[in-house]
Design an enzyme around this catalytic site. Structure first.
Site, PDB file in Angstrom:
ATOM      1  N   ASN A 184      15.555  51.505  92.796  1.00  0.00           N
ATOM      2  CA  ASN A 184      16.323  52.201  93.834  1.00  0.00           C
ATOM      3  C   ASN A 184      17.208  53.291  93.230  1.00  0.00           C
ATOM      4  OD1 ASN A 184      15.291  50.627  95.888  1.00  0.00           O
ATOM      5  ND2 ASN A 184      17.047  49.248  95.961  1.00  0.00           N
ATOM      6  N   ALA A 221      20.409  49.027 100.013  1.00  0.00           N
ATOM      7  CA  ALA A 221      20.342  50.053  98.956  1.00  0.00           C
ATOM      8  C   ALA A 221      21.322  51.191  99.132  1.00  0.00           C
ATOM      9  CB  ALA A 221      18.931  50.598  98.796  1.00  0.00           C
ATOM     10  N   ALA A 222      22.282  51.069 100.050  1.00  0.00           N
ATOM     11  CA  ALA A 222      23.292  52.127 100.170  1.00  0.00           C
ATOM     12  C   ALA A 222      24.088  52.256  98.876  1.00  0.00           C
ATOM     13  CB  ALA A 222      24.229  51.826 101.334  1.00  0.00           C
ATOM     14  N   GLY A 223      24.419  51.125  98.269  1.00  0.00           N
ATOM     15  CA  GLY A 223      25.161  51.177  97.007  1.00  0.00           C
ATOM     16  C   GLY A 223      24.349  51.800  95.892  1.00  0.00           C
ATOM     17  N   ASP A 224      23.046  51.525  95.856  1.00  0.00           N
ATOM     18  CA  ASP A 224      22.192  52.125  94.827  1.00  0.00           C
ATOM     19  C   ASP A 224      22.045  53.628  95.052  1.00  0.00           C
ATOM     20  OD1 ASP A 224      21.752  49.644  93.626  1.00  0.00           O
ATOM     21  OD2 ASP A 224      20.061  49.209  94.940  1.00  0.00           O
TER      22      ASP A 224
END
Length: 316
Positions: free
Chosen positions: A50, A249-252
């Site tokens: 990601n 996957a917002a953090g990635d």
């Protein structure tokens, strides 16, 4: 005259590649409960992959170090990374199954995840060419979905070659002093920051973590992020307001975009705003890597923000 575009940020990623098996439900099931889902998708993911895709789409020159299985999932994972522009020469193929992540997403955009490592368990050391891949980068992105000995080996190698180390401490676990000593920037979410620091207050947690690392960014979801560095007061950066469809996957996405922005030499405040815009765009779409915005989309979003508010776009 049109300013010359910045040199591409060189980013190496050492981490996991998983196939995400995503079920969508109105409300996530409680223990022992069965619920009826509304949709199911298989989506390439894994925190390492990601972050690699996010950084590549954001304009970075990215190389991926990791492993996939000798199965259809492995073939698809490699193809997705290659199509995003990621160099996969360091992504080896092992016998057996690729890693999988089993994800339940509810109608509020929240998620719960079970990760089965599969081939990722083989990433317990550097192999031929990995040191050169790390040494050629400006930034190395690390996470904790692959075995800790391999993560440590990557961090040691980056430190030996003067490469900036950015660590996402997920899944949350105690971190050895050696890994923290080799980390330049730690990027936990608020739950990981609390687990590492012993305090649930994000600002206190960030300040406490500065005893181990020089810089900390605590991601706060819809509330944005908190940045702390030694010798300076913590700074909060708000996130753009968007309606979330899927926060997977917002953090990635944030970490990948931040690595590119910093690699291009942007000041931290501008880099955080740009990365926050990338993360905000990602949560408006379903999936992990499939949801990640391209550089032109991030810039266009911020330009629209500037036109609508009459103020300079943060991060531009």
């Amino acid at each position: 005259m049109t300013p010359a575009p910045p040199a591409r940020a060189a980013v190496a990623v050492l981490g996991s590649a998983n196939m995400d098996l995503v079920a969508y439900v109105p409300t996530a099931p409680r223990r022992g409960e069965t619920v009826t889902g509304t949709a199911f998708h298989t989506v390439p993911g894994g925190k390492g992959a990601n972050q690699a895709v996010a950084a590549a789409r954001a304009g970075g020159a990215v190389t991926m170090i990791g492993a996939v299985g000798a199965d259809a999932f492995g073939t698809r994972l490699r193809t997705v990374l290659t199509d995003a522009g990621v160099d996969t020469d360091g992504l080896r193929t092992t016998g057996g199954a690729s890693g999988t992540a089993h994800i339940v997403v509810d109608d509020a955009g929240g998620n719960s995840i079970v990760v089965v490592p599969g081939a990722n368990a083989a990433v317990d050391a550097l192999t031929g060419g990995d040191e050169a891949r790390i040494a050629a980068a400006g930034t190395l992105l690390l996470q904790l979905e692959t075995p800790l000995p391999g993560v440590l080996a990557g961090a040691r190698t980056a430190r030996a070659h003067g490469v900036r180390v950015v660590l996402t401490p997920a899944p949350a676990r105690p971190l050895p002093d050696e890994l923290l000593a080799a980390t330049d920037l730690l990027v936990p979410n608020e739950h990981e920051a609390a687990a590492l620091s012993g305090t649930s207050d994000p600002e206190r947690a960030a300040v406490a973590l500065l005893s181990a690392v020089p810089e900390v960014v605590v991601t706060l979801g819809a509330a944005g992020c908190l940045y702390a560095a030694r010798g300076a007061d913590p700074v909060r950066v708000p996130a753009p307001r968007v309606r979330a469809a899927d926060t997977t996957a917002a953090g990635d996405t944030f970490v990948g975009a931040l690595a590119v922005a910093r690699g291009e030499g942007r000041p931290m405040a501008a880099a955080l705003a740009w990365a926050s815009a990338a993360a905000a765009l990602s949560v408006r779409r379903e999936g992990a890597s499939a949801s990640m915005p391209y550089r032109r989309e991030i810039d266009a979003y911020l330009d629209t923000y500037a036109a609508d508010t009459g103020t300079p776009a943060p991060g531009r």
